[in-house]
Enzyme design. Structure first.
Site, PDB file in Angstrom:
ATOM      1  N   GLU A 271      -0.740  -1.474  -5.433  1.00 55.89           N
ATOM      2  CA  GLU A 271      -0.744  -1.436  -6.896  1.00 55.89           C
ATOM      3  C   GLU A 271      -1.504  -2.600  -7.538  1.00 55.89           C
ATOM      4  O   GLU A 271      -2.204  -2.420  -8.532  1.00 55.89           O
ATOM      5  CB  GLU A 271       0.694  -1.404  -7.422  1.00 55.89           C
ATOM      6  CG  GLU A 271       1.464  -0.144  -7.073  1.00 55.89           C
ATOM      7  CD  GLU A 271       2.125  -0.217  -5.693  1.00 55.89           C
ATOM      8  OE1 GLU A 271       1.944  -1.235  -4.995  1.00 55.89           O
ATOM      9  OE2 GLU A 271       2.822   0.748  -5.325  1.00 55.89           O
TER      10      GLU A 271
ATOM     11  N   PHE B  64       6.521  -0.942 -10.160  1.00 52.77           N
ATOM     12  CA  PHE B  64       5.272  -1.431  -9.591  1.00 52.77           C
ATOM     13  C   PHE B  64       4.262  -1.794 -10.684  1.00 52.77           C
ATOM     14  O   PHE B  64       3.503  -2.758 -10.546  1.00 52.77           O
ATOM     15  CB  PHE B  64       4.664  -0.386  -8.653  1.00 52.77           C
ATOM     16  CG  PHE B  64       5.584   0.061  -7.559  1.00 52.77           C
ATOM     17  CD1 PHE B  64       6.316  -0.864  -6.834  1.00 52.77           C
ATOM     18  CD2 PHE B  64       5.722   1.399  -7.252  1.00 52.77           C
ATOM     19  CE1 PHE B  64       7.172  -0.468  -5.821  1.00 52.77           C
ATOM     20  CE2 PHE B  64       6.580   1.815  -6.249  1.00 52.77           C
ATOM     21  CZ  PHE B  64       7.316   0.884  -5.534  1.00 52.77           C
TER      22      PHE B  64
END
Length: 314
Positions: free
Chosen positions: A58, A83
């Site tokens: 991410e 995330f």
């Protein structure tokens, strides 16, 4: 406003970015291998040259999005809210916001809407993290149509935006012709005794239920859908605070650094003395459970709103 129809908020995102990609080849979508969850699989098939799956990385996704923005693209990067906030905060802060770029970051399943994914995937603190980034726009649409409009506004407005919303179907609140603007809230219901100031679909719909119960007991409650926490619709919130005896904020997030803290500061700085309460997460971690169980566990229900309203109006 309002209906019994249910529609996925995430569909407001994916339908809109797909339509935008047909209009503008600079629109790109980035994923961290969650296409089935974020529902961007169809976008990938339709516009493969405007789609990047970076894998389960991410922070790298945000860096790639910043690079694409630097060469004139309009990147939408999406993942679960845990995330998109906690894991990528520094990359989003430095590579996108500090660099004055144009990255649109999507955080899905905020707060208790993460449900069975459990405490590790339950971002109660994403609003607090994002609010402190200078110049960043932070919004939470409350139904399909508000999401579609705010996604389009994000594409058409230069600058970084953080957008949080759940995946599951929620009640349709607004008409498809309704207009939405960053920094503007929507007064869903007017009230003369108390106003619920809500962020997100979960608490907005709980507030509408609470309003009906209170009305049967002679208490007239208003419901304000914040939609944009940064920039905040200060004028409308202060106007409502001046009309009622009490104001209650309601959010699916930590109260510290979230909507409750923000509105408390706004009222204090402007000398308002109406009674004030906050409904939200109070310094706790998330846990595994159904959304309904978790809403009760953390007090994000119409019953809690009703109890707080009666307490303040004694």
């Amino acid at each position: 406003m309002g209906s019994e129809e249910l529609k996925e908020i995430r569909a407001g995102y994916t339908d809109t970015v797909t339509a935008l990609a047909a209009e503008n080849k600079n629109i790109v979508v980035l994923e961290a291998d969650l296409m089935n969850c974020t529902n961007t699989e169809n976008f990938k098939k339709t516009y493969p040259n405007q789609f990047v799956n970076v894998g389960i990385a991410e922070a790298n996704m945000v860096g790639v999005a910043a690079g694409l923005s630097a060469v004139g693209k309009i990147p939408f990067a999406s993942s679960f809210g845990c995330f998109s906030s906690r894991r990528v905060h520094d990359q989003f802060f430095i590579s996108a916001n500090y660099a004055r770029l144009n990255v649109k970051l999507i955080g899905m399943d905020p707060g208790v809407t993460a449900a069975m994914n459990g405490g590790t995937h339950m971002p109660f603190e994403d609003i607090a993290l994002m609010q402190v980034i200078p110049r960043l726009t932070v919004v939470e649409p409350s139904d399909y149509y508000s999401c579609a409009a705010l996604i389009r506004a994000a594409a058409e407005t230069y600058g970084c935006v953080y957008i949080r919303f759940p995946r599951k179907p929620v009640p349709v609140i607004y008409d498809k012709k309704e207009t939405f603007t960053f920094g503007k809230s929507k007064l869903v219901k007017e009230g003369k005794d108390i106003v619920f100031v809500c962020l997100g679909s979960l608490l907005l719909n709980e507030a509408l239920k609470a309003r009906e119960t209170l009305a049967a007991e002679g208490i007239d409650a208003g419901v304000l859908d914040v939609l944009s926490i940064k920039p905040l619709d200060r004028e409308t919130i202060l106007e409502q605070a001046g009309k009622v005896r009490a104001l209650i904020t309601a959010e699916n997030a930590q109260l510290d650094g979230g909507l409750g803290s923000t509105i408390a500061a706004l009222l204090a700085e402007n000398g308002f003395s109406c009674k004030f309460g906050r409904i939200g997460i109070r310094n706790e971690f998330g846990e595994v459970g159904t959304q309904d169980y978790l809403a009760r566990r953390f007090g994000l229900t119409a019953e809690k709103l009703i109890a707080k309203a009666k307490e303040l109006l004694k």
